[in-house]
Scaffold this active site. Structure first.
Site, PDB file in Angstrom:
ATOM      1  N   ASN A  14      39.627  14.700  13.138  1.00 33.85           N
ATOM      2  CA  ASN A  14      39.346  15.694  12.350  1.00 33.85           C
ATOM      3  C   ASN A  14      38.068  15.633  11.828  1.00 33.85           C
ATOM      4  OD1 ASN A  14      39.485  16.579   8.836  1.00 33.85           O
ATOM      5  ND2 ASN A  14      40.108  15.036   8.188  1.00 33.85           N
ATOM      6  N   TRP A  15      37.266  16.520  12.226  1.00 34.45           N
ATOM      7  CA  TRP A  15      36.273  16.730  11.888  1.00 34.45           C
ATOM      8  C   TRP A  15      35.458  17.515   9.934  1.00 34.45           C
ATOM      9  CZ3 TRP A  15      34.988  21.203  16.567  1.00 34.45           C
ATOM     10  CH2 TRP A  15      34.872  20.374  17.175  1.00 34.45           C
ATOM     11  N   LYS A  16      35.997  17.322   9.606  1.00 30.57           N
ATOM     12  CA  LYS A  16      36.407  17.314   7.949  1.00 30.57           C
ATOM     13  C   LYS A  16      35.760  18.889   7.310  1.00 30.57           C
ATOM     14  CE  LYS A  16      37.553  12.585   7.178  1.00 30.57           C
ATOM     15  NZ  LYS A  16      37.042  11.604   6.810  1.00 30.57           N
ATOM     16  N   HIS A  99      46.396  14.806   3.628  1.00 33.48           N
ATOM     17  CA  HIS A  99      45.201  14.397   4.126  1.00 33.48           C
ATOM     18  C   HIS A  99      45.002  13.640   2.243  1.00 33.48           C
ATOM     19  CE1 HIS A  99      41.497  12.685   4.554  1.00 33.48           C
ATOM     20  NE2 HIS A  99      41.737  12.079   6.059  1.00 33.48           N
ATOM     21  N   GLU A 171      47.772   6.627   6.467  1.00 38.05           N
ATOM     22  CA  GLU A 171      46.401   6.532   6.774  1.00 38.05           C
ATOM     23  C   GLU A 171      46.233   6.087   5.352  1.00 38.05           C
ATOM     24  OE1 GLU A 171      43.333   9.655   8.745  1.00 38.05           O
ATOM     25  OE2 GLU A 171      44.040  10.753   6.955  1.00 38.05           O
ATOM     26  N   SER A 219      38.993   4.540   9.440  1.00 36.63           N
ATOM     27  CA  SER A 219      38.067   3.409  10.264  1.00 36.63           C
ATOM     28  C   SER A 219      38.048   3.879  11.892  1.00 36.63           C
ATOM     29  CB  SER A 219      37.812   2.664   9.244  1.00 36.63           C
ATOM     30  OG  SER A 219      37.674   3.034   8.263  1.00 36.63           O
ATOM     31  N   GLY A 241      35.004   9.925  11.127  1.00 39.90           N
ATOM     32  CA  GLY A 241      34.013  10.128  11.428  1.00 39.90           C
ATOM     33  C   GLY A 241      33.668   9.709  12.768  1.00 39.90           C
TER      34      GLY A 241
END
Ligand code: PEP
Length: 260
Positions: A14-16, A99, A171, A219, A241
């Site tokens: 997920n590159w956000k 999300h 999540e 994470s 991330g």
């Protein structure tokens, strides 16, 4: 040969809100070069909406699939600024829905999430439905209720015939790296939550609910990916991330190949 959905492993990046279209294209080019075609691992990346169309022309879908980070539940109309799942159809195979950043920053509730899940399925896009409790919900012993509510709420428009088109991502909000004081979830905590998700899916859908892939996100990085991927009931990872760093994302994919 393993084509059972549950035997597949899903690694989702997920590159956000990161990467320009040009940067996303360079990353994808390098990722395609770095990865062999692992038939039992579905590697999925979720770039910004603006990058999806150009990347869909560049991507080799045998190796990597695209996901939207969001989409709107109506197909067309007076909804300034939105992108519908009908517009995303054919461009992406998956969409991240619900999300925690959408739930808590953009105030999306279970009703909105439910409509988006239904719209994705209607448009032949596999929803990756994210659920998970906040830190205070966990502290107050509400984790199980939150998981059950978000799961049954998000799936309430999904009938028995469509449940095989859905992926769930657990999540916990407190474990997501952008949380103020993010903590790593232990494999035991993940196992408990995933067992509850699986039980709830079985209660809701019977046998059909048993085949729904369940991912973990929070994470994840190359040093803990193996531990999460071997938690019973976990079929893959949703990575934020760490997916922005090509070498780390490739490392996580290779870990999946090794441990699954
Ligand atoms: C996410 O936002 O979906 C996520 C799991 O982020 P991170 O891996 O950075 O915690």
């Amino acid at each position: 040969m393993c084509y059972n959905k549950l035997m597949k492993t899903y690694i989702v990046g997920n590159w956000k809100l990161n990467f320009t279209v040009g940067e996303a294209s360079i990353y994808l080019h390098k990722l395609l070069k770095a990865m062999p075609n692992y038939r039992d691992i579905d590697v999925i990346v979720a770039p910004s909406t603006i990058a999806l169309q150009p990347l869909s022309l560049q991507v080799d879908r045998h190796k990597i699939k695209l996901a939207a980070q969001n989409g709107f539940y109506r197909d067309y109309g007076a909804f300034t600024g939105e992108t519908s799942f009908s517009q995303l159809r054919g461009i992406v195979d998956y969409a991240i829905i619900g999300h925690s950043e959408r739930r808590y920053i953009f105030r999306e509730d279970d009703k909105m999430v439910m409509r988006k899940v239904a719209a994705a399925i209607r448009n032949k896009i596999t929803p990756i439905l994210c659920i998970g409790e906040t830190e205070s919900e966990r502290t107050f012993g509400e984790t199980a209720d939150v998981i059950r509510d978000q799961l049954s709420g998000g799936l309430s428009e999904v009938g028995d015939d469509d449940i095989d088109k859905v992926i769930i991502a657990y999540e916990p909000v407190w474990a997501i790296s952008s949380a103020k004081s993010a903590k790593l979830a232990t494999p035991d905590e993940v196992a408990d939550a995933v067992a509850l998700i699986r039980k709830t899916l079985k209660d809701l859908y019977g046998k059909a609910g048993e085949n729904v892939p369940v991912l973990f996100g929070g994470s994840v990085n190359p040093s803990n990916a193996g531990a999460y991927l071997t938690v019973p009931g976990v079929n893959g990872l949703l990575v934020g991330g760490s997916s922005l760093i090509l070498s780390e994302f490739v490392d996580i994919i290779e870990t999946a190949k090794r441990v699954r």
